[in-house]
Design an enzyme around this catalytic site. Sequence first.
Site, PDB file in Angstrom:
ATOM      1  N   GLY A  48       0.838  -1.189   0.000  1.00  0.00           N
ATOM      2  CA  GLY A  48       0.000   0.000   0.000  1.00  0.00           C
ATOM      3  C   GLY A  48       0.873   1.239   0.000  1.00  0.00           C
ATOM      4  O   GLY A  48       2.033   1.179   0.429  1.00  0.00           O
ATOM      5  N   GLN A  53       2.920  10.011   1.237  1.00  0.00           N
ATOM      6  CA  GLN A  53       4.212   9.319   1.167  1.00  0.00           C
ATOM      7  C   GLN A  53       4.992   9.650  -0.099  1.00  0.00           C
ATOM      8  O   GLN A  53       6.166   9.298  -0.208  1.00  0.00           O
ATOM      9  CB  GLN A  53       4.010   7.796   1.239  1.00  0.00           C
ATOM     10  CG  GLN A  53       3.554   7.322   2.604  1.00  0.00           C
ATOM     11  CD  GLN A  53       3.445   5.815   2.629  1.00  0.00           C
ATOM     12  OE1 GLN A  53       2.441   5.262   2.213  1.00  0.00           O
ATOM     13  NE2 GLN A  53       4.480   5.148   3.119  1.00  0.00           N
ATOM     14  N   CYS A  94       6.574   0.062   6.936  1.00  0.00           N
ATOM     15  CA  CYS A  94       6.093   1.225   6.190  1.00  0.00           C
ATOM     16  C   CYS A  94       7.195   1.651   5.228  1.00  0.00           C
ATOM     17  O   CYS A  94       8.364   1.728   5.623  1.00  0.00           O
ATOM     18  CB  CYS A  94       5.777   2.354   7.174  1.00  0.00           C
ATOM     19  SG  CYS A  94       5.179   3.846   6.376  1.00  0.00           S
ATOM     20  N   LEU A  95       6.821   1.942   3.983  1.00  0.00           N
ATOM     21  CA  LEU A  95       7.825   2.320   2.981  1.00  0.00           C
ATOM     22  C   LEU A  95       8.514   3.642   3.338  1.00  0.00           C
ATOM     23  O   LEU A  95       9.595   3.924   2.848  1.00  0.00           O
ATOM     24  CB  LEU A  95       7.194   2.408   1.587  1.00  0.00           C
ATOM     25  CG  LEU A  95       6.679   1.080   1.013  1.00  0.00           C
ATOM     26  CD1 LEU A  95       6.013   1.309  -0.338  1.00  0.00           C
ATOM     27  CD2 LEU A  95       7.799   0.053   0.895  1.00  0.00           C
ATOM     28  N   HIS A 136      -3.829   1.247   7.974  1.00  0.00           N
ATOM     29  CA  HIS A 136      -2.461   1.802   7.943  1.00  0.00           C
ATOM     30  C   HIS A 136      -2.392   2.987   6.965  1.00  0.00           C
ATOM     31  O   HIS A 136      -1.865   4.054   7.292  1.00  0.00           O
ATOM     32  CB  HIS A 136      -1.477   0.692   7.528  1.00  0.00           C
ATOM     33  CG  HIS A 136      -0.059   1.148   7.388  1.00  0.00           C
ATOM     34  ND1 HIS A 136       0.943   0.716   8.225  1.00  0.00           N
ATOM     35  CD2 HIS A 136       0.533   2.000   6.515  1.00  0.00           C
ATOM     36  CE1 HIS A 136       2.079   1.298   7.879  1.00  0.00           C
ATOM     37  NE2 HIS A 136       1.862   2.072   6.836  1.00  0.00           N
ATOM     38  N   GLU A 137      -2.965   2.777   5.764  1.00  0.00           N
ATOM     39  CA  GLU A 137      -2.906   3.846   4.754  1.00  0.00           C
ATOM     40  C   GLU A 137      -3.787   5.030   5.159  1.00  0.00           C
ATOM     41  O   GLU A 137      -3.428   6.185   4.929  1.00  0.00           O
ATOM     42  CB  GLU A 137      -3.322   3.304   3.373  1.00  0.00           C
ATOM     43  CG  GLU A 137      -2.455   2.167   2.843  1.00  0.00           C
ATOM     44  CD  GLU A 137      -0.962   2.435   2.919  1.00  0.00           C
ATOM     45  OE1 GLU A 137      -0.544   3.606   2.819  1.00  0.00           O
ATOM     46  OE2 GLU A 137      -0.201   1.467   3.094  1.00  0.00           O
ATOM     47  N   HIS A 140      -2.036   7.393   7.336  1.00  0.00           N
ATOM     48  CA  HIS A 140      -1.170   8.341   6.616  1.00  0.00           C
ATOM     49  C   HIS A 140      -1.935   9.613   6.232  1.00  0.00           C
ATOM     50  O   HIS A 140      -1.380  10.707   6.251  1.00  0.00           O
ATOM     51  CB  HIS A 140      -0.602   7.702   5.344  1.00  0.00           C
ATOM     52  CG  HIS A 140       0.609   6.853   5.577  1.00  0.00           C
ATOM     53  ND1 HIS A 140       1.784   7.350   6.082  1.00  0.00           N
ATOM     54  CD2 HIS A 140       0.834   5.530   5.368  1.00  0.00           C
ATOM     55  CE1 HIS A 140       2.681   6.366   6.172  1.00  0.00           C
ATOM     56  NE2 HIS A 140       2.124   5.255   5.748  1.00  0.00           N
TER      57      HIS A 140
HETATM   58 ZN    ZN Z   1       3.053   3.421   5.751  1.00  0.00          ZN
END
Ligand code: ZN
Length: 168
Positions: A48, A53, A94-95, A136-137, A140
Amino acid sequence: MDAASLQIRLYPDPVLTQVAEPVGAVTPEIQALAQRMVELMVEADGIGLAAPQVGVSKRLFVTRDPDDPEAAVVWINPTLEVIDDTCASSIEGCLSLPDIDVSVVRPVGIRITGTDLDGATCTLESDQHIARVWQHEYDHLEGRLIIDRMSTMDRLRSRRALRALKGR
Ligand code: ZN
């Protein structure tokens, strides 16, 4: 905005802690943004990715399609509703936070409603892993990161990785 030049932003980039703005119309610019986000998610082998991000503070995220690993799903202005408040803990990465794993407790059952790239309203329900990804997304979009949910143990374990990110 030149979508092709967008890259994944790493903590502590301030865009990651801002509350994102709603998306207006689904313009070609938004479509290009979503397409670039899918590209970056796949390149980074993620499941995701949210617009903040990539440095765009808008309410939009992409995920892998749980039914087809080759495909992606785009959610514009998503809202979440808890449909099963049984809580479960699972490790999340997380990226934007490389090398950091956090054990996060979340409700298991979620209904998501949002707009797709054609401007149509979509709703899905899940009590599988994708329900965790949606949460999670969504975090953000609210400027929340998994490090805001760390236990003392997680914090100790991630000390070095966090320091390395802050010292970039
Ligand atoms: Zn993340």
